[in-house]
Design an enzyme around this catalytic site. Structure first.
Site, PDB file in Angstrom:
ATOM      1  N   THR A 169       3.523 -15.120 -35.603  1.00  0.00           N
ATOM      2  CA  THR A 169       3.832 -15.050 -34.114  1.00  0.00           C
ATOM      3  C   THR A 169       3.950 -16.417 -33.526  1.00  0.00           C
ATOM      4  O   THR A 169       3.656 -16.674 -32.056  1.00  0.00           O
ATOM      5  CB  THR A 169       1.779 -14.526 -33.702  1.00  0.00           C
ATOM      6  OG1 THR A 169       1.682 -13.279 -34.095  1.00  0.00           O
ATOM      7  CG2 THR A 169       1.389 -14.806 -31.849  1.00  0.00           C
ATOM      8  N   HIS A 170       4.525 -17.258 -33.324  1.00  0.00           N
ATOM      9  CA  HIS A 170       5.156 -18.278 -33.436  1.00  0.00           C
ATOM     10  C   HIS A 170       6.517 -18.016 -32.552  1.00  0.00           C
ATOM     11  O   HIS A 170       7.841 -18.332 -32.532  1.00  0.00           O
ATOM     12  CB  HIS A 170       5.321 -19.578 -34.645  1.00  0.00           C
ATOM     13  CG  HIS A 170       3.951 -19.423 -35.228  1.00  0.00           C
ATOM     14  ND1 HIS A 170       3.788 -19.972 -36.340  1.00  0.00           N
ATOM     15  CD2 HIS A 170       2.935 -19.623 -35.251  1.00  0.00           C
ATOM     16  CE1 HIS A 170       2.564 -20.539 -36.787  1.00  0.00           C
ATOM     17  NE2 HIS A 170       1.856 -19.711 -36.068  1.00  0.00           N
ATOM     18  N   THR A 171       6.690 -17.576 -31.740  1.00  0.00           N
ATOM     19  CA  THR A 171       7.524 -17.364 -31.108  1.00  0.00           C
ATOM     20  C   THR A 171       8.238 -18.593 -29.737  1.00  0.00           C
ATOM     21  O   THR A 171       6.870 -18.878 -29.287  1.00  0.00           O
ATOM     22  CB  THR A 171       7.999 -15.956 -30.534  1.00  0.00           C
ATOM     23  OG1 THR A 171       6.687 -16.008 -29.239  1.00  0.00           O
ATOM     24  CG2 THR A 171       7.506 -15.094 -31.045  1.00  0.00           C
TER      25      THR A 171
END
Lengths: 246, 588
Positions: B514-516
């Site tokens: 979820t490291h956008t």
């Protein structure tokens, strides 16, 4: 005690339904405090045993017959059917999951690349309805009128393998997609908390040695590479906590 | 026409980590602050108590706590020539929603980026020459340095209650910590977590190979801890229900367990939940924000006037709000001009799947940040001469969970159903482990965000459109990392060591991270950054946008430590400089 527990759970369930409805329609302004009231929250609501909610009797019989082969009864566990996987799927399809309530379902629906993911307008409920109808039509021809629950174990295995490998093609539905959805949902049911209908008797959890809804392993963390011998427990406890004579 | 409410000093969009930190700092400075949160109120006792928090189906599979695509999603395509289609069901990443945001359901891996990460372009150019940066890559320096942010990192770690072991205190090497990290002003507030069996094997093997293993900095409290705000966390119980879940033990650092108990009691703070901000309003000049409009759950549109607007939503939601509100110049990939939407980046995953024999990994005993890590192949900690790529990643072996709907590793070639599937599943459950690399994702001219021309949300506003794919540099970096992970796996004594390569093309289907990040970078140059080094909009100085959208590219770690640090950094700039003289801040 069992009665007390039941009443409390029913109360929690009904309270949560009211609060949930309240939350979803009301914006809240919160200041000076963290809002809290007794009984607030949304505990999960256990499924009600009994007849099919989503499936027709014929559909239910087919799903029973298929999950019994996806997870067969052997020395490692009872079958997917005995563990309640088809009941799990039935209740899931009747709820928010079945209707894709949380997903983005606005048009236009267009076919994309595999990297762009699911683009079908069909909800899981519709996929089952169409998939099962097409599968029944296929069986009536290929298995001279016999539906999966009337077939031998070997015939059902061959049917499932055919769908998995795309060798069996259905008319009016994506047979391979139906197989993948059925397999995913069967595994969800076999390994989810028993309150959702599957994994009865902790069949799935006991098979692999997952202790379940436990929340504290401070006593076990240092026991590296050792057998951890703790009793399996679910969110609603264990059958022997509430049932006489077990 | 929106009903206009009485004005406030500051309005905050989104009440996750950054919103809670800024609200706490700004209310402490005496400002009247309102936070508007699109999701529901969420707290430990009511929303994830231990009695029903350990529910894999509800939280991990049906994604109860996450943003629901029905409310907001993005459209996606790998390249500009394709038609972007909506992400109808989140897979690759799982954005947060509701009070606490993604800070409720993160793992707690709390990193500081490397000193050289903040000056990556200057450093790479200086060490390897201009030609080391491939054509089309648009990496840039952050406009802040590690030294600038040190105090802010420290504030976040001591607020969140991070367990770990320092590797460098004020320039002095510390035994057992990360030898590559930048100097810390002091040690972590808590000692490291325990080890799992797999991570103890990893640490031993890594040491034998000449690497330097150390415990992952964890916002999973190893002991009971009272933070500087006076809020107490309980010790982590290694329950194995961390990421994708809220913590029922008050052990995971999140806004609920560290800040909100104090913030909510402040009379000059108010949270409005189930209320979605539509737009930042600006005056006729377009250079001053006058507040925001939002829709509450009854569908009424309201206007909240404010002197200061702080965008603290999830990464892509902040970028979208800037585009919808006309704050900053939209990025034009053809011309390479404009800044809002530019430099969208992700995280490059690689690793090795391991299978042992006759082992008891007990995967269900875990926590989100229960890991041993090496940094020997991260950033520019190793010589890249002749390797053909730049960047790197942290390499780790941890144990977050053994939740069986998702965690059922089986040896390759195993059937997916039937009795043989059962045998393979039982064997794999206790004998599997993995070594993973979390790699940098550098920016490219053709990877960006803009507004979608076709798909809209429930209010008719355009969705954000994401155009992204892996590039050659990241493929090479991932292949290199996979080899390092496999070497360690073999040294750990695994019977089978299988490569987990980067996919040929980026896909939104399988969960990856979820490291956008990126899309509204911070920086020193208004031509290549949307916000200044203080997270202040170049164009509308009373708007600050605080979050991972400000990363000019991504580095080889989880982003939350840096996101938290940026929130304290921006808060300091606002309270010590901006409030004294509202207007455009100049570097000091």
């Amino acid at each position: 005690m069992p009665h007390g527990t039941l009443r409390r759970r029913q109360l929690l369930a009904s309270t949560s339904a009211v609060l949930l409805a309240g939350c979803s329609v009301r914006a809240r302004t919160i200041s000076d405090t963290r809002p809290w009231s007794a009984g607030a929250g949304e505990p999960p609501i256990a499924i009600t045993p009994g007849p099919w909610v989503f499936f027709s009797p014929e559909e239910g019989a087919t799903v029973d017959a298929l999950v019994e082969r996806l997870i067969p009864h052997d020395a490692l566990s009872v079958s997917g059917r005995e563990a309640g996987c088809s009941v799990f799927i039935d209740r899931q399809l009747a709820g928010a999951y079945g209707s894709s309530e949380r997903l983005y379902m606005r048009p236009p629906f267009m076919a994309g690349t595999p990297m762009q993911g699911m683009q079908s307008a069909l909800t899981p409920a519709a996929q089952y309805r169409q998939g099962l109808a097409a599968l029944h039509a296929y069986c009536r021809v290929a298995y001279v009128g016999r539906l999966p629950h009337e077939m031998t174990a070997e015939q059902r295995d061959a049917l499932l393998k055919g769908l998995e490998s795309r060798q069996v093609k259905l008319d009016g539905a994506d047979g391979h997609g139906f197989f993948e959805l059925l397999l995913t949902n069967t595994m969800e049911g076999f390994f989810a908390d028993p309150l959702y209908g599957g994994n009865q008797g902790f069949a799935g959890w006991k098979m692999i040695g997952f202790p379940g809804a436990r929340y504290d392993y401070r006593d076990e963390i240092a026991h590296r590479n050792q057998v951890i011998d703790v009793a399996t427990v679910g969110i609603t406890g264990r059958p022997d906590w509430t049932r006489k004579g077990t | 026409m929106a009903r206009k409410l009485p004005g406030v000093d500051a309005v905050i969009v989104g009440l996750g980590w950054t919103g809670a930190i800024l609200a706490e700092r700004l209310t402490a400075a005496g400002l009247k602050v309102v936070a508007i949160e699109r999701g529901p109120w969420r707290d430990t006792a009511t929303d994830f108590p231990p009695s029903y928090a350990p529910d894999e189906l509800r939280y991990a599979i049906r994604q109860d706590l996450f943003l629901r695509p029905a409310q907001e999603t993005v459209t996606f395509r790998n390249k500009t020539s394709e038609t972007a289609l909506p992400i109808r069901s989140f897979g690759s990443f799982l954005p947060g929603n509701g009070v606490g945001g993604a800070g409720t359901h993160w793992n707690g891996q709390t990193w500081r980026f490397l000193e050289k990460d903040f000056v990556v372009k200057s450093h790479v150019t200086e060490r390897y020459g201009k030609s080391a940066i491939p054509e089309g890559m648009t990496i840039q320096d952050w406009g802040v340095t590690y030294a600038d942010l040190e105090k802010s990192y420290d504030s976040f770690e001591w607020t969140a209650g991070v367990s770990g072991r320092a590797g460098n205190i004020a320039g002095t090497r510390q035994q057992g910590g990360n030898p590559f990290e930048g100097p810390r002003s002091r040690d972590f507030p808590l000692p490291p977590l325990e080890l799992s069996h797999a991570s103890s094997l990893f640490a031993k093997a890594a040491r034998e190979l000449g690497h330097s293993p150390f415990p992952c900095p964890a916002a999973n409290a190893s002991r009971a801890y009272t933070n500087p705000l006076g809020v107490t966390l309980g010790p982590c119980t290694y329950c194995g229900f961390c990421e994708r879940f809220g913590c029922g033990n008050y052990s995971k650092g999140s806004p609920q367990t560290t800040i909100l108990p104090v913030l909510m009691r402040r009379p000059n703070f108010e949270a409005r939940t189930n209320a979605e901000v539509l737009k930042v309003l600006t005056d006729r000049s377009g250079t001053r924000a006058t507040g925001v409009t939002y829709v509450d759950a009854q569908g009424e549109e309201l206007e909240q006037p404010a002197e200061l607007v702080l965008l603290c939503a999830y990464q892509f939601c902040n970028v979208r709000l800037m585009l919808l509100s006309g704050i900053g110049t939209p990025y034009d990939p053809a011309a390479g001009t404009g800044v809002v939407g530019r430099n969208y980046c992700y995280q490059t995953g690689a690793g090795a799947q391991l299978f042992f024999e006759n082992t008891r990994m007990n995967p269900f005993i875990g926590s989100g940040a229960l890991q041993q890590v090496i940094d020997d192949f991260n950033g520019d900690n190793f010589d890249h001469t002749g390797l053909g790529f730049i960047g790197g990643g942290s390499i780790s072996c941890g144990q977050t969970n053994g939740r069986p709907i998702l965690y059922r590793p089986t040896e390759p070639g195993s059937p997916r159903w039937g009795s043989a599937w059962k045998q393979a599943t039982v064997a794999g459950y206790q004998n599997a482990a993995s070594v993973g690399s979390q790699g940098s994702s550098y920016a490219y001219r053709d990877s960006y965000l803009d507004l979608d021309p076709t798909y809209t949300d429930r209010f008719g506003r355009p969705l954000l459109r994401m155009t992204f794919d892996w590039h050659d540099n990241e493929h090479k970096a991932a292949a290199y990392a996979t080899q390092r992970c496999m070497e360690i796996g073999r040294a750990m004594g695994a019977k089978q060591v299988l490569a987990r390569n980067l996919s040929e093309h980026y896909s939104i289907v399988p969960y990856q991270s979820t490291h956008t990040v990126g899309g509204a970078a911070m920086g020193a140059d208004p031509k290549t950054s949307a916000v200044k080094r203080y997270l202040q909009s170049w164009d509308v100085p009373n708007v600050f946008a605080v979050g991972a959208h400000a990363f000019p590219q991504n580095h080889g770690y989880n982003p939350t430590g840096t996101v938290g640090a940026l929130a304290y950094w921006a808060a300091e700039a606002i309270t010590s400089q901006y409030l004294k003289s509202p207007g455009a801040l100049v570097p000091t």
